[in-house]
Structure formats: C-alpha cells, structure tokens
Design a protein around this motif. Structure first.
Motif, mmCIF file in Angstrom:
data_model
loop_
_atom_site.group_PDB
_atom_site.id
_atom_site.type_symbol
_atom_site.label_atom_id
_atom_site.label_comp_id
_atom_site.label_asym_id
_atom_site.label_seq_id
_atom_site.Cartn_x
_atom_site.Cartn_y
_atom_site.Cartn_z
ATOM 1 N N TRP A 33 47.844 55.106 95.414
ATOM 2 C CA TRP A 33 47.669 54.193 96.542
ATOM 3 C C TRP A 33 47.532 54.940 97.861
ATOM 4 O O TRP A 33 46.713 54.585 98.714
ATOM 5 N N MET A 45 41.586 50.748 92.614
ATOM 6 C CA MET A 45 42.932 50.242 92.367
ATOM 7 C C MET A 45 42.846 48.797 91.885
ATOM 8 O O MET A 45 41.894 48.069 92.208
ATOM 9 N N GLU A 379 38.539 48.411 95.519
ATOM 10 C CA GLU A 379 39.843 47.884 95.132
ATOM 11 C C GLU A 379 39.645 46.487 94.560
ATOM 12 O O GLU A 379 38.870 45.693 95.097
#
Length: 412
Positions: A33, A45, A379
């Motif tokens: 992260w 992510m 993401e």
C-alpha cells in the motif's frame, strides 16, 4: 463496566487483531500500500468493501451481550474479516481507532425523508421532503450551517474500549478523510427536481447557494482545527470511496489545518447536467473546497470522464473514481503516467447477483479494466454489493479471480 463474558470476548478479539497485524501477509500488504500510494507499486491493489453486506456476516459472529460491548465487538470484527475471510489487500492496524462523533446540518436544517415499505415492513426506498423549493421565495432559509462535535459521547466510547482491552490493543483518536458532497446536501434539502429547475431558472442564486455551502464547510474545518479535532491521515485511516490514506506527502504529526489532510468529494447528483453547466454552477464551489485539502480523492458512481476537463485541474488530486458508468479507455489515456490513481469500481452485479459466479464474465470484466488502465497506477475497490448470499467463500473466490487476471494480464 462489562460482564466478564463480554470483557473476555473483546480481549480475545483485540489480541487476535494484534496478531493479525503482525502477521507476515499483513506486513507485506502494508508495504504494498505504501508503494502503491507513492506511485511505485508493482501491481493493482484490491479491496472488497464490507459495509453494504456486513449485516449478512457480522451479526452471526457476535457473542457479546450488552449494546456497548456489541458495538466494540462489531468494530473489532470489521477490522479483520477482509484479511481472514476475503483475502483481499485490506490491512489490519495495530490499534483501535475512535473518531469524533460530529455533525454538519446544511443551512441549519435537518434532512427529512418519506419511506415506502412492503407488506412485511421492509423499506423499499425513500424520497426527500423539500425544505427549500424555490430559491427566490425561500432565500431566508439559507441560514448559516450548523456543525459540531459530541466530545462527551466520543470520549465515553473511547474509555469503554480502553477499559476493555487498551492494555492489549492501543486505543487512540483518529480521523478518516472528511467527505464534502455539496450537491448531495442540496438534493437532501431541495429534492432532485427542484435542484435541476433552480439551476435552469435561477442560476445566479443557485451558484450563490453552492458558494455559501462551500464557505460553511471551510468554517467547519476551521472549527475542527481550533478545537484540536484534526488528526493525521497518512496511514491505516479510511480514504473515502474504499481506499487507505498511506502517504508521505502529508505530515504524520497532528495537522494544524485541513490543508494537511486527505479530503474526499463527489457529485453523483449532477450526472444529468451538461459539462458546461457543471463548469459554471458546480465546479467553482467544489474547487474552493478541494483546494483547501492537502490531497484529494474524487468521485463515486458518477462518470468522471464527462467532467474531466474540470476535475483534472485539481492539482492535489491523487485518486479518481472510475465507476461502471465511466469511460475507462478515455480515463486510462488521461491518467497514464499521471500521479493520480485509476481507482476502479467494478460493476457490483457480478458478485451481488444471486446464483453461482459467472467466472468467464467476471474475468472479461476485469480484463477490460486491466487493458484500459495499462501504464496507470490501478486500484480496485468493489463497492455497492448488498448481498453475497451470506457466503464469504463467494467473495474469496471473486478476489482470487481478480488476482489471477492481474497475474496474467497486468501491464503496469
């Protein structure tokens, strides 16, 4: 004071959270992260937002008896279930965070709604009861907004957590990124139809109303700063729209102003407004608030691609929502090489509809994003899923499918 049963249960969960925080998988994902938010990540992510289907998974796990203990128990369970059950990239902190209980009443009014119910008493939807209908005749209703913090209630919650398990899991005050959604507040007070009519029939008064609301939010932030209610947003704190705040661009010490924290804004209520009208009537007030934040996350379900000419000018923009209604290919072209995260919100239909997962369709849906976002910092946050048929294994398989497609097709 808690019963010995409730206290033992809470202490067990607190110990489990600390152990999960220190686990190799959690520590590795924390590092991911940090690199991701610094635009040095190696892969997209993944986060499955629990909130909208938590009632299917959390209540059955509750063992505490008192309401206060069950509230703490719920918060502890929500911190770890993503890692233990879904195996997405959501990470577990080494503390129990408590946020100020605060309020903001636009122009000093409470929001009123009417709700429909089915034969079984289940809510089917709601509509807003307008407080303001026509701006010229109701201009006197645009009073200063009312806001504040309930310090007593907040401190009580913090003290209960400290008493129950603070010697195991540290308890501390934190804050999520503040949300500022100006058009949502207007819709809550006017209704959608009245808002649209006002934008057409009385644009000057409408723009003035938006500006007054923006100024009220800036006064609210000044109040929070003056009352020592601002906290760092540089780590595990929630970044609105399903992300995390990890950053080195902001101070990790107590911020002196909102200029030193993350913020969040969106304008879903203007999806039917032309880009020109958005530019003239909406964006000036949005920019005034956006510029006050240190960093910004922008967008929810609205297609940000339609108003990108304006949104792209926000110099502190670090994450932008790419919803199911957004032009993914266009946004990939705009964000390629830019320090703004392509924050994809996949369609909730694939995970939320009844029946078995359509794995081929899911893979195709993910692959389209992976192709459109090549060269971007990508993401995934899966939002707006209201049922997983009470089956966490279904969510885990969904995450596994996404991991497989990333492994096979991602070109960072």
């Amino acid at each position: 004071m808690f019963s010995s049963h409730d206290r033992d249960r809470l202490r067990k969960l607190a110990q489990q959270q600390l152990e999960i925080h220190n686990s190799p998988v959690n520590q590795a994902r924390i590092a991911l992260w940090k690199r991701h938010n610094a635009f040095r990540g190696t892969r997209p992510m993944i986060h499955i937002e629990l909130d909208t289907f938590a009632d299917e998974l959390i209540p059955a796990r509750l063992e505490c008896e008192s309401p206060d203990a069950r509230r703490l128990e719920t918060e502890l369970l929500q911190k770890t279930i993503n890692l233990t059950e879904f195996d997405d990239d959501w990470v577990v902190p080494d503390y129990f965070g408590v946020e100020w209980e605060q309020w903001f009443r636009p122009f000093g009014w409470d929001v009123r709604t009417e709700t429909a119910e089915d034969a079984n008493g289940n809510r089917l939807g709601h509509c807003f009861v307008p407080v303001i209908e026509e701006l010229e005749q109701d201009e006197d209703k645009l009073r200063p907004s009312d806001f504040g913090v309930d310090k007593e209630a907040t401190r009580r919650h913090m003290e209960l957590a400290q008493e129950a398990f603070g010697d195991i899991l540290p308890v501390k005050m934190i804050m999520s990124s503040p949300p500022v959604v100006l058009t949502q507040q207007i819709v809550h007070l006017m209704g959608m139809e009245n808002m649209y009519i006002a934008m057409m029939d009385d644009p000057e008064r409408f723009a003035a109303m938006m500006d007054r609301l923006a100024e009220d939010y800036l006064r609210f932030f000044a109040y929070l700063a003056e009352n020592d209610c601002l906290y760092p947003t540089t780590g595990f704190e929630l970044l609105r729209q399903g992300s995390l705040c990890f950053t080195e661009e902001l101070p990790s010490t107590r911020p002196a102003s909102v200029k030193e924290i993350w913020g969040f804004m969106d304008s879903q209520e203007t999806v039917s407004v032309s880009p020109q009208m958005f530019h003239e009537l909406i964006f000036p007030s949005y920019k005034k608030v956006a510029d006050a934040f240190g960093l910004l996350s922008y967008g929810c379900c609205e297609p940000v691609s339609a108003v990108w000419d304006d949104v792209s000018t926000l110099t502190n923009l670090r994450k932008v929502s790419i919803s199911p209604w957004c032009d993914e290919v266009f946004m990939g072209e705009q964000l390629r090489g830019r320090k703004t995260v392509f924050h994809r919100k996949p369609s909730p239909n694939f995970l939320g509809l009844t029946g078995t997962l359509d794995e081929a369709a899911i893979r195709e849906h993910f692959d389209h994003t992976l192709q459109a976002a090549r060269g971007c910092t990508l993401e995934f946050t899966q939002r707006d899923v209201y049922t997983v048929q009470k089956d966490p294994a279904r969510v885990r398989r969904y995450v596994q499918l996404l991991r497989e497609e990333i492994e096979t097709h991602w070109q960072g």
